[in-house]
Enzyme design. Structure first.
Site, PDB file in Angstrom:
ATOM      1  N   LYS A   9      41.310  35.207  43.125  1.00  0.00           N
ATOM      2  CA  LYS A   9      42.517  35.893  42.649  1.00  0.00           C
ATOM      3  C   LYS A   9      42.889  37.028  43.594  1.00  0.00           C
ATOM      4  CE  LYS A   9      42.590  33.466  38.871  1.00  0.00           C
ATOM      5  NZ  LYS A   9      43.383  32.282  38.885  1.00  0.00           N
ATOM      6  N   CYS A  10      44.155  37.457  43.531  1.00  0.00           N
ATOM      7  CA  CYS A  10      44.608  38.630  44.290  1.00  0.00           C
ATOM      8  C   CYS A  10      43.871  39.857  43.772  1.00  0.00           C
ATOM      9  CB  CYS A  10      46.102  38.852  44.106  1.00  0.00           C
ATOM     10  SG  CYS A  10      47.132  37.787  45.098  1.00  0.00           S
ATOM     11  N   PRO A  11      43.499  40.778  44.576  1.00  0.00           N
ATOM     12  CA  PRO A  11      43.644  40.813  46.026  1.00  0.00           C
ATOM     13  C   PRO A  11      42.436  40.255  46.771  1.00  0.00           C
ATOM     14  CG  PRO A  11      42.914  42.955  45.302  1.00  0.00           C
ATOM     15  CD  PRO A  11      43.028  42.086  44.063  1.00  0.00           C
ATOM     16  N   LEU A  12      41.455  39.697  46.042  1.00  0.00           N
ATOM     17  CA  LEU A  12      40.234  39.218  46.688  1.00  0.00           C
ATOM     18  C   LEU A  12      40.516  38.129  47.718  1.00  0.00           C
ATOM     19  CD1 LEU A  12      37.193  39.513  46.873  1.00  0.00           C
ATOM     20  CD2 LEU A  12      36.974  37.848  45.035  1.00  0.00           C
ATOM     21  N   SER A  51      49.728  34.369  45.650  1.00  0.00           N
ATOM     22  CA  SER A  51      49.183  34.533  46.998  1.00  0.00           C
ATOM     23  C   SER A  51      49.907  33.683  48.033  1.00  0.00           C
ATOM     24  CB  SER A  51      47.697  34.194  47.010  1.00  0.00           C
ATOM     25  OG  SER A  51      47.017  35.051  46.146  1.00  0.00           O
TER      26      SER A  51
END
Length: 83
Positions: free
Chosen positions: A16-19, A47
């Site tokens: 998931k964002c921001p990973l 993303s």
């Protein structure tokens, strides 16, 4: 000399964002300058828009963006490391 095929593939479809952006940026830092990184992103994720724009803002080049033929629910990005 710049490589015209990706030297590494990074699959962030389950992140998931921001990973997923952080993993993309870290992967870029590990490849040689001028090389390509292939990144797979979930097509339904924000993303798909965020990673390309963020990568370009950091000074790298998105060379190619396409829906994966093998998985119609994923997008493949080819990113050239420029910094």
């Amino acid at each position: 000399m710049m490589t015209e095929t990706p030297i590494e593939i990074l699959d962030v479809r389950t992140k998931k964002c921001p990973l997923n952006f952080v993993k993309t940026r870290l992967a870029l830092e590990k490849i040689p300058m001028g090389s390509l990184l292939e990144v797979w992103i979930d097509l339904a994720s924000e993303s798909v828009m965020n990673i390309p724009s963020s990568i370009q803002a950091e000074g790298h080049e998105v060379v190619r963006q396409e829906v994966l033929a093998e998985d119609a629910e994923a997008v493949r990005l080819w990113i050239r490391r420029l910094k």
